[in-house]
Write an enzyme that holds these catalytic residues in place. Structure first.
Site, PDB file in Angstrom:
ATOM      1  N   HIS A  52       0.840  -1.197   0.000  1.00  0.00           N
ATOM      2  CA  HIS A  52       0.000   0.000   0.000  1.00  0.00           C
ATOM      3  C   HIS A  52       0.870   1.240   0.000  1.00  0.00           C
ATOM      4  O   HIS A  52       1.808   1.372   0.791  1.00  0.00           O
ATOM      5  CB  HIS A  52      -0.906   0.021   1.232  1.00  0.00           C
ATOM      6  CG  HIS A  52      -1.752   1.262   1.336  1.00  0.00           C
ATOM      7  ND1 HIS A  52      -1.699   2.128   2.406  1.00  0.00           N
ATOM      8  CD2 HIS A  52      -2.668   1.800   0.479  1.00  0.00           C
ATOM      9  CE1 HIS A  52      -2.544   3.129   2.223  1.00  0.00           C
ATOM     10  NE2 HIS A  52      -3.136   2.962   1.067  1.00  0.00           N
ATOM     11  N   SER A  53       0.608   2.159  -0.937  1.00  0.00           N
ATOM     12  CA  SER A  53       1.179   3.493  -0.939  1.00  0.00           C
ATOM     13  C   SER A  53       2.702   3.444  -0.987  1.00  0.00           C
ATOM     14  O   SER A  53       3.284   2.884  -1.914  1.00  0.00           O
ATOM     15  CB  SER A  53       0.662   4.255   0.285  1.00  0.00           C
ATOM     16  OG  SER A  53       0.906   5.627   0.191  1.00  0.00           O
ATOM     17  N   GLN A  54       3.376   4.021   0.022  1.00  0.00           N
ATOM     18  CA  GLN A  54       4.832   4.029   0.080  1.00  0.00           C
ATOM     19  C   GLN A  54       5.409   2.647  -0.195  1.00  0.00           C
ATOM     20  O   GLN A  54       6.467   2.513  -0.828  1.00  0.00           O
ATOM     21  CB  GLN A  54       5.286   4.509   1.460  1.00  0.00           C
ATOM     22  CG  GLN A  54       6.797   4.456   1.688  1.00  0.00           C
ATOM     23  CD  GLN A  54       7.152   4.337   3.151  1.00  0.00           C
ATOM     24  OE1 GLN A  54       6.405   3.758   3.938  1.00  0.00           O
ATOM     25  NE2 GLN A  54       8.279   4.912   3.531  1.00  0.00           N
TER      26      GLN A  54
ATOM     27  N   GLY B 163       4.568   0.485  -2.219  1.00  0.00           N
ATOM     28  CA  GLY B 163       4.530   0.040  -3.604  1.00  0.00           C
ATOM     29  C   GLY B 163       5.913  -0.237  -4.161  1.00  0.00           C
ATOM     30  O   GLY B 163       6.120  -1.203  -4.909  1.00  0.00           O
TER      31      GLY B 163
ATOM     32  N   HIS C 206      -7.660   7.245  -0.148  1.00  0.00           N
ATOM     33  CA  HIS C 206      -6.409   6.488  -0.210  1.00  0.00           C
ATOM     34  C   HIS C 206      -6.377   5.288   0.727  1.00  0.00           C
ATOM     35  O   HIS C 206      -5.740   4.284   0.423  1.00  0.00           O
ATOM     36  CB  HIS C 206      -5.249   7.434   0.117  1.00  0.00           C
ATOM     37  CG  HIS C 206      -3.895   6.829  -0.016  1.00  0.00           C
ATOM     38  ND1 HIS C 206      -3.468   6.181  -1.156  1.00  0.00           N
ATOM     39  CD2 HIS C 206      -2.844   6.790   0.866  1.00  0.00           C
ATOM     40  CE1 HIS C 206      -2.216   5.765  -0.998  1.00  0.00           C
ATOM     41  NE2 HIS C 206      -1.827   6.121   0.221  1.00  0.00           N
TER      42      HIS C 206
END
Length: 354
Positions: free
Chosen positions: A188-190, A192, A328
């Site tokens: 998730h997010s960072q 990735g 998000h």
């Protein structure tokens, strides 16, 4: 959501261990750093050939997956109920993975106001065109609301340097895959960037990557920051390209003329013919993006970049599947169980992950 023969709460066993780490510091004052906390949830009736490894984003810990701030079951239970053994990690130097003063780098933290703008009350703030569609955060998303306050209480400092973060996670993540064997990565997010780096380092052990709004877009920051980022396209650390690239400067880039929609950014991409990412070529990838998230502005660039580099990418905008209004934090919002079901369904159809 169909859990088959089990339902949420039917986890057989919870275990934990630490992976990786090394001694550092002056003689006589050595401490261990770089180790990664790993929690394991084993279902009563495992029915899947490969476990899931869940990597949280910036400012977060593995608690993201254990429950929602308004008290609903988290994704860890949904996946365990679907028959997956689930590994939850706290990134090195984060949460239960100790940060060592004088050895690990400078810390950063998200303020409550920034979280309101970016994650929870973005429909009112409208910092990007899609933000007005955000309807799925439980509660007002403002300080003083008990749900927002419960979420904010989970936030922790994180390493400010993305290169050092990726280096630490890649080292510990490779050690984890070498210990547990073949697995599916969910980021998730960072986090990735971690999925691409670990798939590149251990392509035979990564059976699929599910990237929830992965760190992006390639090469150039947008919305939350400005300037260069992810010098190797989808990561700050070197990835394996074919033909080989000795440095980021070897990646010949150009910016697309016009986006497909005025609410989307122009993507930076490789000039044709694009170098390929051969270690990711046989690994199915799912990228999931919420309708109202700041990632809705640019996740198409990440999907396009990977696809042009030879990666088998399924890019899902949730509104195209009838799942509307998400920001998000997909795993925490009101319809989180519906999104988990979409992920489980995709994994059931991905040949390498079955």
């Amino acid at each position: 959501m169909d859990h088959g023969e089990t339902g949420p709460g039917e986890i057989c066993r919870r275990d934990f261990f630490y992976i990786g780490g090394e001694y550092a510091g002056p003689p006589g004052k050595e401490v261990m750093h770089g180790q990664m906390y790993v929690e394991v949830l084993t279902p009563r009736r495992p029915r899947r050939p490969y476990p899931l490894v869940l990597f949280h984003g910036a400012g977060q810990t593995a608690t993201n997956w254990l429950g929602t701030p308004d008290g609903r079951p988290g994704w860890a239970e949904h996946f365990a109920a679907a028959g997956y053994t689930v590994y939850l990690v706290d990134q090195p130097a984060r949460g239960r993975s100790p940060w060592q003063p004088g050895i690990d780098g400078e810390l950063a933290v998200f303020t409550a106001g920034f979280q309101e703008w970016l994650l929870t009350a973005s429909a009112e703030e409208r910092g990007w065109p899609q933000a007005a569609r955000h309807t799925q955060w439980p509660g007002s998303g403002r300080r003083g609301d008990p749900i927002f306050d419960a979420f904010q209480a989970t936030q922790v400092p994180y390493l400010a340097d993305p290169v050092e973060t990726q280096r630490l996670v890649r080292t510990a993540g490779v050690a984890l895959l070498d210990r547990i064997g073949a697995a599916i990565l969910l980021t998730h997010s960072q986090a990735g960037t971690f999925g691409w780096l670990l798939a590149d380092a251990r392509p035979q052990l990564v059976k699929a990557v599910v990237a929830l709004e992965p760190s992006g877009p390639p090469f150039e920051n947008a919305i939350v920051a400005q300037g260069k980022g992810r010098a190797w396209g989808v990561a700050d650390l070197k990835l394996t390209y074919d033909p080989p690239a000795a440095s980021p400067a070897d990646l010949a880039l150009e910016q697309q003329d016009e986006p497909d929609h005025p609410d989307l950014i122009r993507c930076w991409q490789q000039k044709a013919p694009a170098r390929r990412l051969p270690n990711l070529a046989e690994i199915p990838v799912l990228i999931v993006t919420g309708e109202a998230s700041y990632h809705a502005v640019y996740d198409h660039c990440t999907a396009k970049y990977l696809s042009e580099a030879g990666v088998a990418v399924t890019f899902v905008r949730l509104e195209d599947r009838g799942i509307r209004g998400n920001g998000h934090m997909l795993m925490l919002e009101k319809n989180s169980a519906e999104i988990a079901a979409l992920v489980i369904g995709w994994l059931g159809e991905a040949p390498a992950a079955r």
